[in-house]
Enzyme design. Sequence first.
Site, short mmCIF file in Angstrom:
data_model
loop_
_atom_site.label_atom_id
_atom_site.label_comp_id
_atom_site.label_asym_id
_atom_site.label_seq_id
_atom_site.Cartn_x
_atom_site.Cartn_y
_atom_site.Cartn_z
N ASN A 10 0.86 -1.18 0.00
CA ASN A 10 0.00 0.00 0.00
C ASN A 10 0.90 1.23 0.00
OD1 ASN A 10 -1.84 2.03 0.42
ND2 ASN A 10 -2.39 1.41 2.51
N LYS A 12 -0.02 4.24 -0.11
CA LYS A 12 -0.65 5.41 0.54
C LYS A 12 -0.46 6.64 -0.37
CE LYS A 12 -0.07 3.08 4.90
NZ LYS A 12 0.07 3.12 6.35
N HIS A 96 -9.49 1.34 4.80
CA HIS A 96 -8.20 1.45 5.49
C HIS A 96 -8.37 2.33 6.72
CE1 HIS A 96 -4.07 2.44 6.43
NE2 HIS A 96 -3.74 1.34 5.78
N GLU A 98 -6.67 4.61 7.90
CA GLU A 98 -6.43 6.04 7.68
C GLU A 98 -7.66 6.70 7.07
OE1 GLU A 98 -2.73 5.45 5.62
OE2 GLU A 98 -1.84 4.79 7.51
N GLU A 168 -5.35 -5.02 10.33
CA GLU A 168 -4.26 -4.08 10.58
C GLU A 168 -4.51 -3.37 11.91
OE1 GLU A 168 -2.18 -2.75 6.74
OE2 GLU A 168 -3.98 -1.53 6.89
N GLY A 174 2.85 1.85 10.80
CA GLY A 174 3.85 2.92 10.70
C GLY A 174 4.59 3.20 12.00
N SER A 213 3.59 -2.68 10.15
CA SER A 213 5.05 -2.80 10.32
C SER A 213 5.60 -4.13 9.83
CB SER A 213 5.45 -2.55 11.78
OG SER A 213 5.08 -1.23 12.17
P1 13P Z 1 3.18 0.02 7.63
O1 13P Z 1 3.63 -1.25 6.97
O2 13P Z 1 3.96 1.22 7.20
O3 13P Z 1 3.09 -0.15 9.12
O4 13P Z 1 1.69 0.31 7.12
C1 13P Z 1 0.74 -0.69 7.20
C2 13P Z 1 -0.45 -0.26 6.43
O5 13P Z 1 -1.20 0.62 6.84
C3 13P Z 1 -0.70 -0.90 5.13
O6 13P Z 1 -1.98 -0.61 4.67
#
Ligand code: 13P
Length: 252
Positions: A10, A12, A96, A98, A168, A174, A213
């Site tokens: 992803n 983002k 997601h 976010e 997740e 992150g 992560s």
């Molecule tokens: P990270 O791998 O940067 O922790 O992000 C996970 C994520 O939100 C994938 O959609």
Amino acid sequence: MSRTPFIAGNWKMHKTIAAAEAYVAGLLPLVGDVDGIDLALCVPFTALQAVVDSTRGSSVQVYAQNMHWADHGAYTGEISAAMLNELDVHGTLLGHSERRELFGETDRALQQKVPAALAAGLKPMLCVGESEEEREAGETERKLRHQVQEALEKVPVDRLPDVTIAYEPIWAIGTGKVATPEQAQEACGFVRALVAGFDEAAAEQVRVLYGGSVKPENAAELLALPDIDGALVGGASLEPASFAAIVDAVRS
Ligand code: 13P
């Protein structure tokens, strides 16, 4: 029942068209001979066409990061399934954390989006997961139950196996703080059990991914767990070498 492993990156809100094309040029030589693992990149809308074109004929699928449930209408700033289909994308992320936390995505909206994607021939990847406060309050299962049941409520039972669910935990996104194998297995097993509540055979087929992560160093251990069929990778998917290293770790 064997489920094909699925590793998705992803991006983002990263990469212009030029950066996306350079990435694909770097990635394809590294994963071109991958067999038996499904790969996907979840790409910003503006770079979708370029990534579809540059990955055509390869094993890499292309996903959007969001989609509106309606075909068209007065929804300024939104993108429909018909618009994504025109670009030949394979699927889309939905829900997601976010989008949920920063942009007000609701379970009610997802209840329309998941079946709308399926009806349009797009593969939905539904994201679910609890916050740190919810985990500490012992509310992980309550949160997951609500998210999964709401989002799948209107999916025809025979289409459930076409949904991928990414667990997740928000506290692992992150942060470098990866869920322990026990936490990840427990939550992904619970998500699968929730799908079994709709249909037991579908639950055996549905792919449940872990995200948060994921790195080349921890991917193999997570994917070896019985209810984890793949990974949704954020930060470590942004460079071809680290994304390919995750694929390699899972391959070997
Ligand atoms: P990270 O791998 O940067 O922790 O992000 C996970 C994520 O939100 C994938 O959609």
